[in-house]
Design an enzyme around this catalytic site. Sequence first.
Site, PDB file in Angstrom:
ATOM      1  N   ASP A   3     -43.409   1.175  -9.450  1.00 46.68           N
ATOM      2  CA  ASP A   3     -43.963   1.920 -10.578  1.00 46.68           C
ATOM      3  C   ASP A   3     -45.461   2.056 -10.334  1.00 46.68           C
ATOM      4  O   ASP A   3     -45.996   1.469  -9.393  1.00 46.68           O
ATOM      5  CB  ASP A   3     -43.671   1.228 -11.915  1.00 46.68           C
ATOM      6  CG  ASP A   3     -43.505   2.240 -13.039  1.00 46.68           C
ATOM      7  OD1 ASP A   3     -44.472   2.979 -13.325  1.00 46.68           O
ATOM      8  OD2 ASP A   3     -42.409   2.312 -13.633  1.00 46.68           O
ATOM      9  N   ASP A  33     -47.693   5.330  -6.687  1.00 47.60           N
ATOM     10  CA  ASP A  33     -48.003   6.605  -7.318  1.00 47.60           C
ATOM     11  C   ASP A  33     -47.161   7.635  -6.588  1.00 47.60           C
ATOM     12  O   ASP A  33     -47.450   7.990  -5.431  1.00 47.60           O
ATOM     13  CB  ASP A  33     -49.496   6.921  -7.181  1.00 47.60           C
ATOM     14  CG  ASP A  33     -49.866   8.302  -7.711  1.00 47.60           C
ATOM     15  OD1 ASP A  33     -48.969   9.065  -8.137  1.00 47.60           O
ATOM     16  OD2 ASP A  33     -51.072   8.641  -7.673  1.00 47.60           O
ATOM     17  N   VAL A  34     -46.109   8.123  -7.230  1.00 49.58           N
ATOM     18  CA  VAL A  34     -45.152   8.981  -6.533  1.00 49.58           C
ATOM     19  C   VAL A  34     -45.746  10.318  -6.113  1.00 49.58           C
ATOM     20  O   VAL A  34     -45.167  11.029  -5.282  1.00 49.58           O
ATOM     21  CB  VAL A  34     -43.886   9.224  -7.377  1.00 49.58           C
ATOM     22  CG1 VAL A  34     -43.141   7.922  -7.623  1.00 49.58           C
ATOM     23  CG2 VAL A  34     -44.205   9.937  -8.688  1.00 49.58           C
ATOM     24  N   TYR A  39     -42.376  20.398 -18.032  1.00 49.71           N
ATOM     25  CA  TYR A  39     -41.288  19.442 -17.813  1.00 49.71           C
ATOM     26  C   TYR A  39     -40.017  20.167 -17.399  1.00 49.71           C
ATOM     27  O   TYR A  39     -39.346  19.785 -16.428  1.00 49.71           O
ATOM     28  CB  TYR A  39     -41.061  18.638 -19.093  1.00 49.71           C
ATOM     29  CG  TYR A  39     -39.987  17.591 -18.982  1.00 49.71           C
ATOM     30  CD1 TYR A  39     -40.242  16.378 -18.347  1.00 49.71           C
ATOM     31  CD2 TYR A  39     -38.724  17.792 -19.526  1.00 49.71           C
ATOM     32  CE1 TYR A  39     -39.267  15.401 -18.256  1.00 49.71           C
ATOM     33  CE2 TYR A  39     -37.734  16.825 -19.431  1.00 49.71           C
ATOM     34  CZ  TYR A  39     -38.009  15.632 -18.800  1.00 49.71           C
ATOM     35  OH  TYR A  39     -37.030  14.665 -18.700  1.00 49.71           O
ATOM     36  N   LYS A  66     -37.992  19.828 -13.851  1.00 47.35           N
ATOM     37  CA  LYS A  66     -36.630  19.294 -13.794  1.00 47.35           C
ATOM     38  C   LYS A  66     -35.647  20.323 -13.252  1.00 47.35           C
ATOM     39  O   LYS A  66     -34.670  19.980 -12.578  1.00 47.35           O
ATOM     40  CB  LYS A  66     -36.202  18.799 -15.176  1.00 47.35           C
ATOM     41  CG  LYS A  66     -36.962  17.571 -15.652  1.00 47.35           C
ATOM     42  CD  LYS A  66     -36.832  16.410 -14.676  1.00 47.35           C
ATOM     43  CE  LYS A  66     -37.468  15.138 -15.198  1.00 47.35           C
ATOM     44  NZ  LYS A  66     -37.308  13.997 -14.256  1.00 47.35           N
ATOM     45  N   THR A  76     -35.338   5.743 -24.755  1.00 49.84           N
ATOM     46  CA  THR A  76     -36.417   5.074 -24.038  1.00 49.84           C
ATOM     47  C   THR A  76     -37.599   4.990 -25.001  1.00 49.84           C
ATOM     48  O   THR A  76     -37.557   5.554 -26.093  1.00 49.84           O
ATOM     49  CB  THR A  76     -36.811   5.867 -22.788  1.00 49.84           C
ATOM     50  OG1 THR A  76     -37.295   7.163 -23.202  1.00 49.84           O
ATOM     51  CG2 THR A  76     -35.610   6.054 -21.860  1.00 49.84           C
TER      52      THR A  76
END
Length: 251
Positions: A38, A64-65, A156, A160, A191
Amino acid sequence: MSDRLTGKIALITGAAGGIGEATAELFAREGARVVITDITSARLEKLAERLEGEGAEVLVAELDVSSPTAWEAVVERTRERFGGLDVLVNVAGIVDWPGIEDTGQEAWDRVIAVNQTGTWLGMKAALPLLRASGNASIINTSSVLGLIGSGAAAAYQASKGAVRLLTKTAAVEYATRGVRVNSVHPGVIVTSMIKTILDEQGDRQPDIVRTPMRRAGRPAEIAGAMVFLASDESSFVTGAELVVDGGLTAH
């Protein structure tokens, strides 16, 4: 548990909470050795301690992706610690709710960098080890908002939707090279991020009302889908969209 992932090494992003944490927990309990990552490691250490207390082998790594060098470093640490990689689960993601006109350039770029580019970077960095496995699985987390429009969350939804088709093209490219690639499409899942929204909606909760099962899902219910796609039970499944949404996209 049934040891469905015994012998497999799995790298999971976004493991500090929600779906990522639930996935890491279930993978470990099903016998996988796990690399949990993460953006910060504070909560990862607590998760690792819990899983190691249950007998799991765990590697903790900050990631950090959106950074290619960070991905390269984590994949190399995985190779050094475990000798290979069999499963990549791209969970890490962020959301921005405004529509087209209200989305700022900076917000757009950040969402795309994490959700879309981060998924591509992860596959790119991990594929040499995954191909060497000969029996590997990539699981990319999209969303029901990668399948249908909502009239909001422009960045977003764009990210996606891109993850959905990136998954399919990778599935075709690697279908005969020992790597299956599938996407998971969660609906309304409780979540911390979504719970805040549901609480703000009060008794109305239109997102729940639109879900035929009339409830939100639990992170553990997404984790079960992840285990199926990571396991040999899904050996003839690639390029698929596994929708876990309580029927939201059924009508």
